[in-house]
Design an enzyme around this catalytic site. Structure first.
Site: not given
Ligand code: GLC
Length: 546
Positions: A243, A173, A205
């Site tokens: 988040e 990622q 996110d």
């Molecule tokens: C956030 C999401 C999690 C994901 C991460 C990477 O923390 O809640 O599930 O793996 O981002 O996108």
């Protein structure tokens, strides 16, 4: 703020329900949940009082992080359905009065995203600067690694590119480079696309990571202001729910300036973590302290309160000793713990299936100042399946019936996207169909409580006072708005308690119990073990729901 102004700020009195389409209902019988299945169950969700759906990622993805690794921001993963199905979903939700927000995962893409493929191909490629590259990787602090089971650095070497790239999460990622104005344009284009289709906003996110390590060229808060202003231009009442798992003083910065010019809603991670500590110890003080420590927020902003989400129950803001107390009480086996900082369990199993205690926890959630966010299956008391590795243990199929795969899918259990748990919390014991027929079930209790919560808008927009109850096991708090006071009292111990509360003058007020409707002669309140009361104190001339 007037009542009319408040009514516009729909996120102040919402009930948000998070679900992953992949695990909700498999309508076409291929073992994977799909949009058609969700459409089929919109009436169920509207019926329990959900007012806003939060959809976990729906885009095409190699699915190495459950869809949080996107390869096309404009598409729908073919396993879930088509863009056409998605519009049907939006229309159906809207028709039943539900809003829909979706995950906006733009801290990173999948390494299979066409941008990254192009970027790695040559230093002069126009997508190169979409990502963050270095010739030599800066040193990674151990504490900064999000998934220590899989990664030991925030930087990975790419043979093709001949350079290192930044990845806060898995190495598949790669982080997008927010300092690049073109990347910011892309993000706005993506958000604009989904708003145009009819979504009501986004759960953003990994917010702090988005703007970290992008160099001096990026003002972190500048980006969120820019995004917010773009989104408001396109749709005035669209929501950005962030988040951000940080301590209160850093967290609150992401709301921006009054009335709120960045993210309108943020998850109250500091409160959630102390809620679990308080439950584990049967001592309300850690929660009382956490609530008192939450700063004032801009007038249009809101806390999102939650007990569990789709990730591990992170306890990273607790001290080692506090975290250990939660581990000892709720997840003593190493297999229940994750990354040394969290638990990969749902609440009902953590609380040993004790329904009194589970209801106490959710009653607390519904009275905390802010907007409650629940994770699918919480309304029926679903637990995790520890046989599924890592964080996925809590992302099992929704348990609709006591049939095969909990009525989620007709396929053989070996072909289903993830297996339901066995034993005490299996679909045989915990499912929607059974609970619908039982007026005392968790599901029917939740429905009544959600209805009450939504009728009690003060809880979402009032001013909080944490009371001194004279008993460490009891949390008493008042949320006040326009002269109406909502008093909530929760006993975190299994022993009955009587507390004497001083809540100020009640002259000229009507005092009523919001849950059992009975009289409240005085404020010497008796509570059963794990008991709770919600009481409304209002001037006699104010009219409210019966
Ligand atoms: C956030 C999401 C999690 C994901 C991460 C990477 O923390 O809640 O599930 O793996 O981002 O996108």
């Amino acid at each position: 703020m007037s009542r009319a102004d408040l009514a516009d700020l729909w996120w102040k009195n919402a009930l948000v329900y998070c679900l992953d389409i992949e695990t909700f209902l498999d309508w076409n019988g291929d073992g994977v949940g799909d949009i058609e299945g969700l459409v089929e169950r919109i009436d169920y969700l509207a019926g329990i009082g959900v007012s806003c759906l939060w959809l976990m990622p729906v885009h095409p993805s190699p699915n190495r992080d459950d869809g949080y690794d996107v390869t096309d921001y404009y598409g729908i993963d073919e396993r879930l359905g088509t863009l056409g199905d998605f519009v049907v979903l939006l229309r159906t939700a809207k028709d039943r009065g539900l809003r829909v927000i979706m995950d906006l995962v733009v801290n990173h893409t999948s390494d299979k995203h066409p941008w990254f493929r192009a970027a790695r191909s040559s230093p002069t490629n126009k997508y190169r600067d979409y990502y963050v590259w270095r010739d030599t990787p800066p040193r990674t602090k151990k504490a900064d690694i999000v998934f220590p089971d899989a990664e030991d650095s925030l930087w990975a070497y790419d043979e093709r590119a001949g350079q290192w790239y930044l990845h806060h999460f898995y190495s598949h990622q790669p982080d997008l480079n927010l300092a690049n104005p073109k990347v910011r344009e892309e993000i706005k284009r993506v958000a604009g696309f989904w708003l145009e289709l009819g979504v009501d906003g986004f759960r953003v996110d990994a917010v702090p990571f988005l703007v970290e390590d992008c160099g001096a060229d990026l003002d972190p808060h500048g980006f969120f202001k820019e995004l917010r202003s773009f989104i408001s231009r396109r749709r005035g009442d669209a929501l950005l729910l962030g988040e951000v798992n940080l301590p209160p003083k850093d967290l609150v910065k992401f709301f921006g300036h009054d009335p709120g010019d960045e993210l309108q809603m943020l998850f109250a991670f500091p409160v959630m973590q102390r809620l679990h500590l308080a439950l584990a110890r049967g001592d309300a003080r850690p929660l009382a302290r956490a609530l008192r420590a939450m700063p004032e927020i801009p007038s249009e902003c809101q806390w999102a309160q939650f007990v569990r989400n789709h990730d591990e129950l992170t306890l990273d803001q607790l001290t080692d000793r506090e975290r250990q107390d939660v581990f000892d009480a709720f997840g003593p086996d190493e297999d229940m713990q994750l990354f040394g900082r969290g638990l990969r369990r749902r609440l009902p199993s953590m609380l040993g299936g004790d329904e009194r205690r589970i209801r106490l926890a959710y009653s607390l959630l519904l009275t905390l100042p802010g907007t409650p966010v629940i994770f699918y299956g919480e309304e029926i008391g679903m637990a995790e399946n520890l046989a599924i590795p890592g964080r996925m243990s809590v992302r099992t199929p929704m348990q609709w019936t006591d049939q095969r795969n909990g009525g989620f899918s007709p396929v053989a259990p070996s072909r289903v996207v993830r297996p339901c748990p066995d034993g005490r919390f299996s679909p045989m014991a915990v499912n929607v169909a059974q609970q619908r027929r039982d007026p005392e079930s968790m599901l029917n209790w939740f429905e009544r409580m959600i209805r009450r919560r939504r009728e009690t808008a003060e809880l979402g927009a009032g001013r909080l006072t944490v009371l001194d109850c004279g008993d460490d096991s009891v949390l008493g708090h008042v949320v006040e708005r326009d002269g109406v006071r909502i008093l909530a009292v929760h006993n975190l111990s299994d022993e009955p308690r009587t507390v004497k509360l001083r809540i100020g003058s009640t002259e000229g007020c009507e005092v009523s119990d919001l849950l059992d409707g009975g009289p409240v002669p005085d404020f010497d309140l008796k509570l059963d073990g794990y008991g709770y009361r919600w009481i409304r104190i209002q001037p006699s001339d104010v009219r409210t729901a019966p």
